[in-house]
Design a protein around this motif. Structure first.
Motif, PDB file in Angstrom:
ATOM      1  N   SER A  31      -4.589  11.874 -17.438  1.00 42.72           N
ATOM      2  CA  SER A  31      -5.459  11.159 -16.700  1.00 42.72           C
ATOM      3  C   SER A  31      -6.200  12.108 -16.008  1.00 42.72           C
ATOM      4  CB  SER A  31      -4.715  10.331 -15.721  1.00 42.72           C
ATOM      5  OG  SER A  31      -3.748  11.122 -14.988  1.00 42.72           O
ATOM      6  N   TYR A  32      -5.980  13.324 -15.572  1.00 45.60           N
ATOM      7  CA  TYR A  32      -6.618  14.200 -14.776  1.00 45.60           C
ATOM      8  C   TYR A  32      -7.338  15.248 -15.632  1.00 45.60           C
ATOM      9  CZ  TYR A  32      -2.490  17.029 -15.142  1.00 45.60           C
ATOM     10  OH  TYR A  32      -1.434  17.517 -15.684  1.00 45.60           O
ATOM     11  N   GLU A  33      -7.232  15.337 -16.849  1.00 48.65           N
ATOM     12  CA  GLU A  33      -7.887  16.134 -17.825  1.00 48.65           C
ATOM     13  C   GLU A  33      -8.686  15.499 -18.688  1.00 48.65           C
ATOM     14  OE1 GLU A  33      -4.928  18.475 -20.134  1.00 48.65           O
ATOM     15  OE2 GLU A  33      -4.216  19.551 -18.136  1.00 48.65           O
ATOM     16  N   GLY A  34      -8.488  14.268 -19.110  1.00 50.39           N
ATOM     17  CA  GLY A  34      -9.329  13.787 -20.317  1.00 50.39           C
ATOM     18  C   GLY A  34      -8.814  14.123 -21.544  1.00 50.39           C
ATOM     19  N   LEU A  35      -9.463  13.984 -22.561  1.00 44.52           N
ATOM     20  CA  LEU A  35      -9.075  14.434 -23.894  1.00 44.52           C
ATOM     21  C   LEU A  35      -9.086  15.916 -24.421  1.00 44.52           C
ATOM     22  CD1 LEU A  35     -11.509  11.705 -26.175  1.00 44.52           C
ATOM     23  CD2 LEU A  35      -8.884  11.700 -25.477  1.00 44.52           C
ATOM     24  N   THR A  36      -8.236  16.373 -25.016  1.00 45.63           N
ATOM     25  CA  THR A  36      -7.815  17.722 -25.584  1.00 45.63           C
ATOM     26  C   THR A  36      -7.839  17.535 -26.891  1.00 45.63           C
ATOM     27  OG1 THR A  36      -7.185  18.330 -23.251  1.00 45.63           O
ATOM     28  CG2 THR A  36      -6.676  19.743 -24.976  1.00 45.63           C
ATOM     29  N   VAL A  37      -8.427  18.424 -27.562  1.00 48.34           N
ATOM     30  CA  VAL A  37      -8.271  18.618 -29.188  1.00 48.34           C
ATOM     31  C   VAL A  37      -7.940  19.806 -29.302  1.00 48.34           C
ATOM     32  CG1 VAL A  37      -9.222  18.273 -31.256  1.00 48.34           C
ATOM     33  CG2 VAL A  37     -10.156  16.876 -29.410  1.00 48.34           C
ATOM     34  N   LYS A  38      -6.736  20.293 -30.420  1.00 52.06           N
ATOM     35  CA  LYS A  38      -6.222  21.388 -30.864  1.00 52.06           C
ATOM     36  C   LYS A  38      -6.224  21.381 -32.402  1.00 52.06           C
ATOM     37  CE  LYS A  38      -4.204  22.757 -26.420  1.00 52.06           C
ATOM     38  NZ  LYS A  38      -2.965  23.299 -25.732  1.00 52.06           N
ATOM     39  N   THR A  39      -6.213  22.358 -33.008  1.00 54.66           N
ATOM     40  CA  THR A  39      -5.905  22.584 -34.437  1.00 54.66           C
ATOM     41  C   THR A  39      -4.239  22.606 -34.407  1.00 54.66           C
ATOM     42  OG1 THR A  39      -5.815  25.026 -34.062  1.00 54.66           O
ATOM     43  CG2 THR A  39      -7.923  24.192 -34.721  1.00 54.66           C
ATOM     44  N   ALA A  40      -4.102  22.541 -35.856  1.00 53.65           N
ATOM     45  CA  ALA A  40      -2.652  22.428 -36.062  1.00 53.65           C
ATOM     46  C   ALA A  40      -1.855  23.832 -35.452  1.00 53.65           C
ATOM     47  CB  ALA A  40      -2.239  22.366 -37.629  1.00 53.65           C
ATOM     48  N   ASP A  41      -2.546  24.989 -35.419  1.00 57.22           N
ATOM     49  CA  ASP A  41      -1.892  25.968 -34.940  1.00 57.22           C
ATOM     50  C   ASP A  41      -2.003  26.184 -33.439  1.00 57.22           C
ATOM     51  OD1 ASP A  41      -4.748  26.739 -35.127  1.00 57.22           O
ATOM     52  OD2 ASP A  41      -4.223  28.544 -36.294  1.00 57.22           O
ATOM     53  N   ILE A  57     -24.148  15.100 -35.262  1.00 59.60           N
ATOM     54  CA  ILE A  57     -25.040  14.518 -34.469  1.00 59.60           C
ATOM     55  C   ILE A  57     -24.787  15.259 -33.194  1.00 59.60           C
ATOM     56  CG2 ILE A  57     -26.100  12.532 -33.219  1.00 59.60           C
ATOM     57  CD1 ILE A  57     -26.508  12.392 -36.501  1.00 59.60           C
ATOM     58  N   ALA A  58     -23.566  15.353 -32.505  1.00 57.45           N
ATOM     59  CA  ALA A  58     -23.579  15.883 -31.341  1.00 57.45           C
ATOM     60  C   ALA A  58     -21.951  16.422 -31.388  1.00 57.45           C
ATOM     61  CB  ALA A  58     -23.494  14.741 -30.439  1.00 57.45           C
ATOM     62  N   VAL A  59     -21.997  17.474 -30.599  1.00 51.59           N
ATOM     63  CA  VAL A  59     -20.362  18.304 -30.521  1.00 51.59           C
ATOM     64  C   VAL A  59     -20.374  18.965 -29.310  1.00 51.59           C
ATOM     65  CG1 VAL A  59     -21.471  20.442 -31.436  1.00 51.59           C
ATOM     66  CG2 VAL A  59     -19.053  19.717 -32.037  1.00 51.59           C
ATOM     67  N   GLY A  60     -19.088  18.899 -28.826  1.00 52.10           N
ATOM     68  CA  GLY A  60     -18.814  19.950 -27.625  1.00 52.10           C
ATOM     69  C   GLY A  60     -18.040  19.087 -26.500  1.00 52.10           C
ATOM     70  N   PRO A  61     -17.906  19.783 -25.580  1.00 49.76           N
ATOM     71  CA  PRO A  61     -17.336  19.011 -24.519  1.00 49.76           C
ATOM     72  C   PRO A  61     -17.831  17.778 -23.872  1.00 49.76           C
ATOM     73  CG  PRO A  61     -17.428  21.538 -24.084  1.00 49.76           C
ATOM     74  CD  PRO A  61     -18.380  21.003 -25.239  1.00 49.76           C
ATOM     75  N   GLY A  62     -19.151  17.549 -23.944  1.00 49.53           N
ATOM     76  CA  GLY A  62     -19.681  16.397 -23.681  1.00 49.53           C
ATOM     77  C   GLY A  62     -19.630  15.209 -24.645  1.00 49.53           C
ATOM     78  N   VAL A  63     -19.161  15.261 -25.785  1.00 53.36           N
ATOM     79  CA  VAL A  63     -18.652  14.415 -26.350  1.00 53.36           C
ATOM     80  C   VAL A  63     -17.273  13.756 -26.129  1.00 53.36           C
ATOM     81  CG1 VAL A  63     -18.049  13.719 -28.950  1.00 53.36           C
ATOM     82  CG2 VAL A  63     -20.022  15.100 -28.590  1.00 53.36           C
ATOM     83  N   ALA A  64     -16.225  14.724 -25.929  1.00 51.02           N
ATOM     84  CA  ALA A  64     -15.229  14.392 -25.612  1.00 51.02           C
ATOM     85  C   ALA A  64     -15.014  13.673 -24.241  1.00 51.02           C
ATOM     86  CB  ALA A  64     -14.156  15.795 -25.348  1.00 51.02           C
ATOM     87  N   SER A  65     -15.862  14.326 -23.294  1.00 52.12           N
ATOM     88  CA  SER A  65     -16.050  13.689 -21.985  1.00 52.12           C
ATOM     89  C   SER A  65     -16.482  12.276 -21.893  1.00 52.12           C
ATOM     90  CB  SER A  65     -16.927  14.404 -21.095  1.00 52.12           C
ATOM     91  OG  SER A  65     -17.373  13.704 -19.896  1.00 52.12           O
ATOM     92  N   GLU A  66     -17.612  11.851 -22.907  1.00 47.00           N
ATOM     93  CA  GLU A  66     -17.917  10.423 -23.019  1.00 47.00           C
ATOM     94  C   GLU A  66     -17.126   9.601 -23.743  1.00 47.00           C
ATOM     95  OE1 GLU A  66     -20.736   9.125 -21.389  1.00 47.00           O
ATOM     96  OE2 GLU A  66     -20.968  11.101 -20.587  1.00 47.00           O
ATOM     97  N   ALA A  67     -16.437  10.231 -24.764  1.00 45.32           N
ATOM     98  CA  ALA A  67     -15.215   9.460 -25.528  1.00 45.32           C
ATOM     99  C   ALA A  67     -14.458   8.797 -24.187  1.00 45.32           C
ATOM    100  CB  ALA A  67     -14.908  10.194 -26.467  1.00 45.32           C
ATOM    101  N   TRP A  68     -14.084   9.891 -23.471  1.00 47.30           N
ATOM    102  CA  TRP A  68     -12.877   9.663 -22.546  1.00 47.30           C
ATOM    103  C   TRP A  68     -13.453   8.238 -21.801  1.00 47.30           C
ATOM    104  CZ3 TRP A  68      -8.033   9.884 -21.617  1.00 47.30           C
ATOM    105  CH2 TRP A  68      -7.432   9.775 -20.275  1.00 47.30           C
ATOM    106  N   LYS A  69     -14.491   8.404 -21.138  1.00 44.56           N
ATOM    107  CA  LYS A  69     -15.170   7.695 -20.130  1.00 44.56           C
ATOM    108  C   LYS A  69     -15.291   6.269 -20.707  1.00 44.56           C
ATOM    109  CE  LYS A  69     -17.918  11.234 -17.489  1.00 44.56           C
ATOM    110  NZ  LYS A  69     -19.296  11.537 -17.660  1.00 44.56           N
TER     111      LYS A  69
END
Length: 95
Positions: A31-41, A57-69
């Protein structure tokens, strides 16, 4: 559970969804971090928006932030009995 099903777990306020093993990544949300993505390792990774032709089309922290919102806004609508409403947003930065 088949290879393509999602596996989720919840512990100490942290919800984690592991995507199919063939993809080789882990998406988690706190809840206080939003989305986090990690590889298998365990290395950090980024979310991207990719069109049907494979163009990024778009990549980066902004994409994760908007997906979370968008996910949070949609869930709030659901809790308020307005789950039929569609939530729209766009990442601020594109590549």
């Amino acid at each position: 559970m088949t290879k393509n099903q999602l596996k989720s777990s919840t512990a100490a306020g942290r919800s984690t969804v592991s995507v199919a093993p063939l993809v080789g990544c882990d998406i988690s949300a706190v809840s206080y971090e939003g989305l986090t993505v990690k590889t298998a390792d365990g290395e950090p990774a980024m979310l991207a928006v990719v069109d049907a032709n494979g163009n990024v089309i778009a990549v980066g922290p902004g994409v994760a932030s908007e997906a979370w919102k968008v996910a949070i806004a949609s869930y709030r609508n659901f809790l308020q009995g307005a789950g039929y409403l569609r939530v729209h947003s766009q990442p601020l930065a594109a590549i």
